[in-house]
Design a protein around this motif. Sequence first.
Motif, PDB file in Angstrom:
ATOM      1  N   VAL A 101     -13.171  -4.059  19.987  1.00 43.21           N
ATOM      2  CA  VAL A 101     -11.733  -4.269  19.791  1.00 43.21           C
ATOM      3  C   VAL A 101     -11.307  -3.642  18.470  1.00 43.21           C
ATOM      4  CG1 VAL A 101      -9.880  -5.983  19.638  1.00 43.21           C
ATOM      5  CG2 VAL A 101     -11.891  -6.437  21.066  1.00 43.21           C
ATOM      6  N   LYS A 102     -10.216  -2.942  18.496  1.00 41.64           N
ATOM      7  CA  LYS A 102      -9.699  -2.247  17.311  1.00 41.64           C
ATOM      8  C   LYS A 102      -9.484  -3.207  16.148  1.00 41.64           C
ATOM      9  CE  LYS A 102      -5.754   0.615  15.848  1.00 41.64           C
ATOM     10  NZ  LYS A 102      -4.460   1.198  16.288  1.00 41.64           N
ATOM     11  N   THR A 103      -9.893  -2.770  14.958  1.00 41.29           N
ATOM     12  CA  THR A 103      -9.726  -3.585  13.760  1.00 41.29           C
ATOM     13  C   THR A 103      -8.349  -3.379  13.137  1.00 41.29           C
ATOM     14  OG1 THR A 103     -10.631  -1.856  12.335  1.00 41.29           O
ATOM     15  CG2 THR A 103     -12.199  -3.439  13.251  1.00 41.29           C
ATOM     16  N   PHE A 104      -7.990  -4.290  12.236  1.00 41.18           N
ATOM     17  CA  PHE A 104      -6.759  -4.136  11.462  1.00 41.18           C
ATOM     18  C   PHE A 104      -6.978  -3.075  10.395  1.00 41.18           C
ATOM     19  CE2 PHE A 104      -4.353  -5.236   7.626  1.00 41.18           C
ATOM     20  CZ  PHE A 104      -3.064  -5.147   8.117  1.00 41.18           C
ATOM     21  N   HIS A 105      -5.995  -2.179  10.219  1.00 37.51           N
ATOM     22  CA  HIS A 105      -6.097  -1.104   9.244  1.00 37.51           C
ATOM     23  C   HIS A 105      -5.056  -1.319   8.144  1.00 37.51           C
ATOM     24  CE1 HIS A 105      -8.838   1.592  11.554  1.00 37.51           C
ATOM     25  NE2 HIS A 105      -8.338   0.898  12.566  1.00 37.51           N
ATOM     26  N   ARG A 106      -5.526  -1.453   6.930  1.00 38.49           N
ATOM     27  CA  ARG A 106      -4.609  -1.645   5.812  1.00 38.49           C
ATOM     28  C   ARG A 106      -3.924  -0.331   5.453  1.00 38.49           C
ATOM     29  NH1 ARG A 106      -5.254  -6.499   3.466  1.00 38.49           N
ATOM     30  NH2 ARG A 106      -7.162  -7.662   3.948  1.00 38.49           N
ATOM     31  N   SER A 107      -2.666  -0.436   5.071  1.00 38.82           N
ATOM     32  CA  SER A 107      -1.932   0.748   4.623  1.00 38.82           C
ATOM     33  C   SER A 107      -2.375   1.074   3.197  1.00 38.82           C
ATOM     34  CB  SER A 107      -0.425   0.486   4.647  1.00 38.82           C
ATOM     35  OG  SER A 107      -0.002   0.173   5.956  1.00 38.82           O
ATOM     36  N   ALA A 108      -2.759   2.297   2.993  1.00 36.82           N
ATOM     37  CA  ALA A 108      -3.199   2.713   1.662  1.00 36.82           C
ATOM     38  C   ALA A 108      -3.007   4.211   1.522  1.00 36.82           C
ATOM     39  CB  ALA A 108      -4.671   2.340   1.437  1.00 36.82           C
ATOM     40  N   ALA A 109      -2.802   4.646   0.284  1.00 40.08           N
ATOM     41  CA  ALA A 109      -2.635   6.075   0.020  1.00 40.08           C
ATOM     42  C   ALA A 109      -3.907   6.812   0.415  1.00 40.08           C
ATOM     43  CB  ALA A 109      -2.333   6.292  -1.459  1.00 40.08           C
ATOM     44  N   GLY A 110      -3.728   7.918   1.099  1.00 37.02           N
ATOM     45  CA  GLY A 110      -4.878   8.717   1.509  1.00 37.02           C
ATOM     46  C   GLY A 110      -5.335   8.438   2.923  1.00 37.02           C
ATOM     47  N   ASN A 111      -4.912   7.324   3.502  1.00 39.20           N
ATOM     48  CA  ASN A 111      -5.291   7.012   4.878  1.00 39.20           C
ATOM     49  C   ASN A 111      -4.464   7.848   5.854  1.00 39.20           C
ATOM     50  OD1 ASN A 111      -7.058   5.176   3.908  1.00 39.20           O
ATOM     51  ND2 ASN A 111      -5.961   3.359   4.611  1.00 39.20           N
ATOM     52  N   GLU A 112      -5.121   8.329   6.890  1.00 35.33           N
ATOM     53  CA  GLU A 112      -4.402   9.109   7.903  1.00 35.33           C
ATOM     54  C   GLU A 112      -3.474   8.219   8.704  1.00 35.33           C
ATOM     55  OE1 GLU A 112      -7.208  11.049  10.414  1.00 35.33           O
ATOM     56  OE2 GLU A 112      -7.267  12.848   9.179  1.00 35.33           O
ATOM     57  N   GLU A 113      -2.327   8.772   9.059  1.00 34.11           N
ATOM     58  CA  GLU A 113      -1.436   8.054   9.958  1.00 34.11           C
ATOM     59  C   GLU A 113      -2.015   8.082  11.373  1.00 34.11           C
ATOM     60  OE1 GLU A 113       3.041   8.285   9.030  1.00 34.11           O
ATOM     61  OE2 GLU A 113       2.230  10.269   8.628  1.00 34.11           O
ATOM     62  N   PRO A 114      -1.767   7.055  12.152  1.00 35.63           N
ATOM     63  CA  PRO A 114      -2.343   7.018  13.498  1.00 35.63           C
ATOM     64  C   PRO A 114      -1.734   8.059  14.420  1.00 35.63           C
ATOM     65  CG  PRO A 114      -0.808   5.205  13.194  1.00 35.63           C
ATOM     66  CD  PRO A 114      -0.976   5.856  11.846  1.00 35.63           C
ATOM     67  N   PHE A 149     -13.332 -12.874  13.259  1.00 33.48           N
ATOM     68  CA  PHE A 149     -13.214 -11.730  14.158  1.00 33.48           C
ATOM     69  C   PHE A 149     -11.881 -11.766  14.897  1.00 33.48           C
ATOM     70  CE2 PHE A 149     -13.773 -10.011  18.467  1.00 33.48           C
ATOM     71  CZ  PHE A 149     -14.208  -8.722  18.191  1.00 33.48           C
ATOM     72  N   VAL A 150     -11.539 -12.902  15.473  1.00 35.83           N
ATOM     73  CA  VAL A 150     -10.301 -13.011  16.257  1.00 35.83           C
ATOM     74  C   VAL A 150      -9.077 -12.867  15.360  1.00 35.83           C
ATOM     75  CG1 VAL A 150      -8.939 -14.506  17.772  1.00 35.83           C
ATOM     76  CG2 VAL A 150     -11.433 -14.404  18.029  1.00 35.83           C
ATOM     77  N   ARG A 151      -9.139 -13.449  14.160  1.00 37.27           N
ATOM     78  CA  ARG A 151      -7.995 -13.338  13.248  1.00 37.27           C
ATOM     79  C   ARG A 151      -7.713 -11.881  12.906  1.00 37.27           C
ATOM     80  NH1 ARG A 151      -8.733 -16.333   7.763  1.00 37.27           N
ATOM     81  NH2 ARG A 151     -10.139 -14.564   7.399  1.00 37.27           N
ATOM     82  N   ASP A 152      -8.755 -11.110  12.626  1.00 38.58           N
ATOM     83  CA  ASP A 152      -8.567  -9.695  12.300  1.00 38.58           C
ATOM     84  C   ASP A 152      -8.044  -8.922  13.504  1.00 38.58           C
ATOM     85  OD1 ASP A 152      -9.375  -7.260  10.416  1.00 38.58           O
ATOM     86  OD2 ASP A 152     -10.081  -6.793  12.446  1.00 38.58           O
ATOM     87  N   ARG A 153      -8.611  -9.187  14.679  1.00 41.24           N
ATOM     88  CA  ARG A 153      -8.207  -8.410  15.864  1.00 41.24           C
ATOM     89  C   ARG A 153      -6.804  -8.763  16.337  1.00 41.24           C
ATOM     90  NH1 ARG A 153     -12.699  -6.934  13.587  1.00 41.24           N
ATOM     91  NH2 ARG A 153     -14.193  -5.809  14.894  1.00 41.24           N
ATOM     92  N   THR A 154      -6.377 -10.016  16.190  1.00 42.40           N
ATOM     93  CA  THR A 154      -4.996 -10.362  16.553  1.00 42.40           C
ATOM     94  C   THR A 154      -4.013  -9.736  15.557  1.00 42.40           C
ATOM     95  OG1 THR A 154      -5.212 -12.474  15.362  1.00 42.40           O
ATOM     96  CG2 THR A 154      -5.561 -12.499  17.746  1.00 42.40           C
ATOM     97  N   ARG A 155      -4.444  -9.630  14.321  1.00 43.74           N
ATOM     98  CA  ARG A 155      -3.603  -8.955  13.321  1.00 43.74           C
ATOM     99  C   ARG A 155      -3.434  -7.481  13.677  1.00 43.74           C
ATOM    100  NH1 ARG A 155      -4.813  -9.001   6.772  1.00 43.74           N
ATOM    101  NH2 ARG A 155      -2.720  -8.321   6.106  1.00 43.74           N
ATOM    102  N   SER A 156      -4.496  -6.880  14.194  1.00 38.33           N
ATOM    103  CA  SER A 156      -4.431  -5.484  14.634  1.00 38.33           C
ATOM    104  C   SER A 156      -3.493  -5.326  15.828  1.00 38.33           C
ATOM    105  CB  SER A 156      -5.837  -4.990  15.002  1.00 38.33           C
ATOM    106  OG  SER A 156      -5.794  -3.716  15.594  1.00 38.33           O
ATOM    107  N   ILE A 157      -3.498  -6.296  16.732  1.00 38.13           N
ATOM    108  CA  ILE A 157      -2.584  -6.254  17.878  1.00 38.13           C
ATOM    109  C   ILE A 157      -1.134  -6.238  17.392  1.00 38.13           C
ATOM    110  CG2 ILE A 157      -1.702  -7.608  19.824  1.00 38.13           C
ATOM    111  CD1 ILE A 157      -4.602  -8.513  20.329  1.00 38.13           C
ATOM    112  N   ARG A 158      -0.815  -7.118  16.467  1.00 32.49           N
ATOM    113  CA  ARG A 158       0.546  -7.158  15.932  1.00 32.49           C
ATOM    114  C   ARG A 158       0.889  -5.846  15.228  1.00 32.49           C
ATOM    115  NH1 ARG A 158       1.626 -10.428  11.949  1.00 32.49           N
ATOM    116  NH2 ARG A 158      -0.467 -11.171  11.404  1.00 32.49           N
ATOM    117  N   GLN A 159      -0.086  -5.279  14.552  1.00 37.13           N
ATOM    118  CA  GLN A 159       0.146  -4.021  13.842  1.00 37.13           C
ATOM    119  C   GLN A 159       0.510  -2.888  14.807  1.00 37.13           C
ATOM    120  OE1 GLN A 159      -3.310  -2.105  11.943  1.00 37.13           O
ATOM    121  NE2 GLN A 159      -2.070  -1.893  10.094  1.00 37.13           N
TER     122      GLN A 159
END
Length: 357
Positions: A101-114, A149-159
């Motif tokens: 399941v896709k993880t949550f990705h934090r916004s940060a300088a240098g990170n590629e846009e999806p 695990f579930v908290r991170d993955r649900t955060r990714s869903i919202r993202q």
Amino acid sequence: MNTDRPAAEEERLKALRRERFNNTEGERRYQQLVAQRAQRRQQLMSQSNVHKGTLSEAAKIVGTCTLMCPEFEREERQLKNNIAQPEMFPGTRQADPARTVKTFHRSAAGNEEPLPEDLRTPETLQRTLDHLVNVVIAADQELRSCHGFVRDRTRSIRQDFTIQNIRDSTTVAVCERIARFHIVSLHILCGNKDFAEHQDMEQLRNTLKTLIELYDDHRKARVVCANEAEFYAYYIVSHLRDPDAKRVAERLPRHIFTAPIVQQALKLHMLSESSTAPRRDTGTGWAAQNLGVQFFRTVAAPATPLLLACLAEYYFPSIRRSALRSMCDAFPYQEGKEYPVTDFAEMLAFDSVDEVQ
């Protein structure tokens, strides 16, 4: 003599060889995906006539991924040995595409846009949440090992919903289920020394904030959201002692404001405000009456739904402290007239005398 040992050792060596082979193949595939992504990003920028700037400036991104985790992320995490136990093939450390399941990705300088292929479709996001609830949580209903695990993955869903600016009924339904997950987590894991309850409360508040915005959008479009009153009640109780919660309630349509669950939430909010830490004013006595005991009785009342009571439990420690301070000032210690600890436990909603101590 143990004749099974040679066979078991041979099987272990085969597994190691397979893993080395898979890692080599995985690295090769990962490098292919890196090259493809660079070409794909340039293609999207060219199609939108954007030569500088970001991909988000080029056009609205619409997700095309129908997997719970995009292939690029899965291969990248496999190479970095960043696969969680619920995502592995049983008995191995290899990622199972049907479980990853896709993880949550934090916004940060240098990170590629999806890219579009990094973002899951609404149907896939809903199916991903179904997997988390019906498979992952179902296998660990006390949430002891799967909660983070579930908290991170649900955060990714919202993202993924947020990046694509999807604000339809699917988003509402998914966010409502995620909010309930956080409330249940706060209750089940309460008192667990490894549980960072403030993090779950933060994610719950963020989810409820999103829901309120979605409800406003749907109301303007004359679309009815059946659970609106329930989640406004959760918003109010998740912001006890915060005056902003009352301002939100005052702007509610009458049929939501007068709903029993919202009225019960407002009652808890009022009692919590009257259960603040003791404060002295300019010499005229206590600033406010402490109604902590009434707060606990209201939480336990039949009119308070289960999840609303579970959410109110988050504030029990602070309200108990305030009530105890008031009692200590109101009833100075007298030898031989100690207050029975059993009565004290019942009054402040402790589960047992041991919990008081």
